[in-house]
Scaffold this motif. Sequence first.
Motif, PDB file in Angstrom:
ATOM      1  N   UNK A 148      22.983  21.234  28.212  1.00 47.42           N
ATOM      2  CA  UNK A 148      22.279  20.251  27.375  1.00 47.42           C
ATOM      3  C   UNK A 148      22.565  20.500  25.889  1.00 47.42           C
ATOM      4  N   UNK A 149      22.544  21.769  25.507  1.00 48.50           N
ATOM      5  CA  UNK A 149      22.694  22.101  24.087  1.00 48.50           C
ATOM      6  C   UNK A 149      24.072  21.686  23.578  1.00 48.50           C
ATOM      7  N   UNK A 150      25.107  21.870  24.406  1.00 48.22           N
ATOM      8  CA  UNK A 150      26.442  21.450  23.992  1.00 48.22           C
ATOM      9  C   UNK A 150      26.489  19.953  23.705  1.00 48.22           C
ATOM     10  N   UNK A 151      25.831  19.164  24.551  1.00 48.99           N
ATOM     11  CA  UNK A 151      25.819  17.708  24.349  1.00 48.99           C
ATOM     12  C   UNK A 151      25.081  17.357  23.070  1.00 48.99           C
ATOM     13  N   UNK A 152      23.919  17.985  22.844  1.00 51.81           N
ATOM     14  CA  UNK A 152      23.153  17.727  21.621  1.00 51.81           C
ATOM     15  C   UNK A 152      23.977  18.064  20.384  1.00 51.81           C
ATOM     16  N   UNK A 173      14.727  12.337  20.112  1.00 59.12           N
ATOM     17  CA  UNK A 173      14.478  13.474  21.000  1.00 59.12           C
ATOM     18  C   UNK A 173      14.653  14.792  20.248  1.00 59.12           C
ATOM     19  N   UNK A 174      15.717  14.900  19.478  1.00 55.89           N
ATOM     20  CA  UNK A 174      15.996  16.134  18.741  1.00 55.89           C
ATOM     21  C   UNK A 174      14.892  16.412  17.722  1.00 55.89           C
ATOM     22  N   UNK A 175      14.462  15.363  17.016  1.00 56.15           N
ATOM     23  CA  UNK A 175      13.417  15.576  16.006  1.00 56.15           C
ATOM     24  C   UNK A 175      12.085  15.922  16.665  1.00 56.15           C
ATOM     25  N   UNK A 176      11.734  15.228  17.735  1.00 59.05           N
ATOM     26  CA  UNK A 176      10.448  15.475  18.387  1.00 59.05           C
ATOM     27  C   UNK A 176      10.408  16.849  19.054  1.00 59.05           C
TER      28      UNK A 176
END
Length: 599
Positions: A374-378, A312-315
């Motif tokens: 969301x960003x904190x979790x990522x 998910x992060x890469x895409x």
Amino acid sequence: MNNPLTILKQTYGYGQFRGQQAGIIDHVVQGGSAFVLMPTGSGKSLCYQIPSLCREGVGVIISPLIALMQDQITALEQLGISAGAINSGMPYGEVLRVRQKLENNQLDLLYVAPERLVMEEFLELLDQVNIALFAIDEAHCVSQWGHDFRPDYTALSLLARRFKGIPRIALTATADKATRKDIVDRLKLGDGKTFVGGFDRPNIHYSILERNNPKKQVFDFIKNNHSEDSGIIYCISRKKVEDMAEWLQGKDINALPYHAGLTPQVRSRNQDRFLREDNIIIVATIAFGMGIDKPDVRYVAHMNIPKSIEAYYQETGRAGRDGLPSNAYMIYGMDDAAMQRNWIENSEAPDIQKRIENQKLNALLGLCEAAICRRQILLEYFDDTGEPCGNCDTCDTKPETFDGTIAAQMALSAVFRTGQRFGMVYVVDVLMGKVDDRIQRFGHDKQSTFGIGDKLSKNEWQNIFRQLVSQNLLMVDVNEHNGIKITEKGFLFLKKKESVNFRKLTEKQKAKKEKSGKKSKVVLDNDLDQSLYENLRTARQQMAKKRRVPAYVIFNDKTLIELAQARPQSFEEMLGISGIGEAKLKKFGQTLLDVILTG
């Protein structure tokens, strides 16, 4: 050897390095090997391109992206850098021409695929030339812990033995702690240096919504936020790709399909149009995207969940590589998870690999169902930290939550009292008071936590456990058959008697308008600047069309924005604009100056 900062200014047109670039480049220029973890769009390629130009010999770049090598070479040639590739997709005559340039020391950079590199004939060719360095791009492909493991990459450890003394640099945008260690071990980089950059992409707005009416949800998202932008839509299957592309075309949206089942000619044509034209949407499976250098992709939309947070992060990182505001939009349903788990279980991967993939899928589901930023979790997933970002859907509009403090205490206590070695399903059964032979055999029906959670359903408990994992209060140990353990943060939670909220589990998203995404159209401060910016874009498109290259290869949007605002009046002043180096000034400077002086 040339000075890295001089090359950055004269060749690339940038006045200073970003983040850890300077330290990485200096280390490699001096002959050191390195592992580099930096987010997409942060300038990883400069970390091997500039050392290749500083050191004597050719930089050999190992990449799995045969289809995109020529686009990367084209961009380098616009900068006045001599680059070439040798791969199976090239005519034999072209291969001979590149080999001759290589043997005559006329190449700065050479791109090859891993399977080509390990051929003995090719290795013997490299034995005869002066090599500046080896760069292993998309290095997560070497690790079984990575989200895109490729067996061809495992043979690259031979570089350490065969080419002693030549620096090697492995680069990736996505790797958790286990993947990083595996990459360093497999590529024999233990004597090198590790550089880990921050993972935050503050220009990306994250939205994750439950699936309700998927086609309409994505269509509304595009019309409301990106009616004139290029974007990527990911679907879980080839059939869904073609169905969605055809449906969008029926809505007068310029959408093209891309998946492995199409002919190479169709895939190449659609990819080429996406790279070279504006306002094009690619609807694709994950076969599309790795290594896409198009900096002005304004959004990435997922119609189904990918297989991991790394994926998910890469895409999503393919959006907004130029640093301008962009969107990551995903809709999901539990049927996605069932399909992903079915693929995992029916694969021929060993059991340890299946456990790794299931753990990663659970972490992604936790991200989807989370009630916090969301960003904190990522960031926390990649061992990074951050405050609530104010630039994701859960920060924009707080989701419906409930006080989960007591449920969390129950869950962590049950994990502890069952020995921190059983999986989620087993611990949930204990909490719900299920009586079976296994629970009785281990005596967990006699524990104080047995049956204390019988007021919640199995689905509700699983939702809670996923959020506990996503918030790093629990972790899944794949080496212990997916046994759940309490993290250091989890023990602190119990000790300090902290509180926690969880997102409510809902069957379907309620039929209401959700805030999803942010408009990302470039709007300058005044009408004159905006008009000049649009004229510069038109001129850029004409120059690109004439040379048959993508527009962003000429200049990216950030450079055009700076030109429109600064309005340089001479070549000397234009060299002060970010992204304009000497080679591009010579090729394109007069055209740009004419547009500025006349408009």
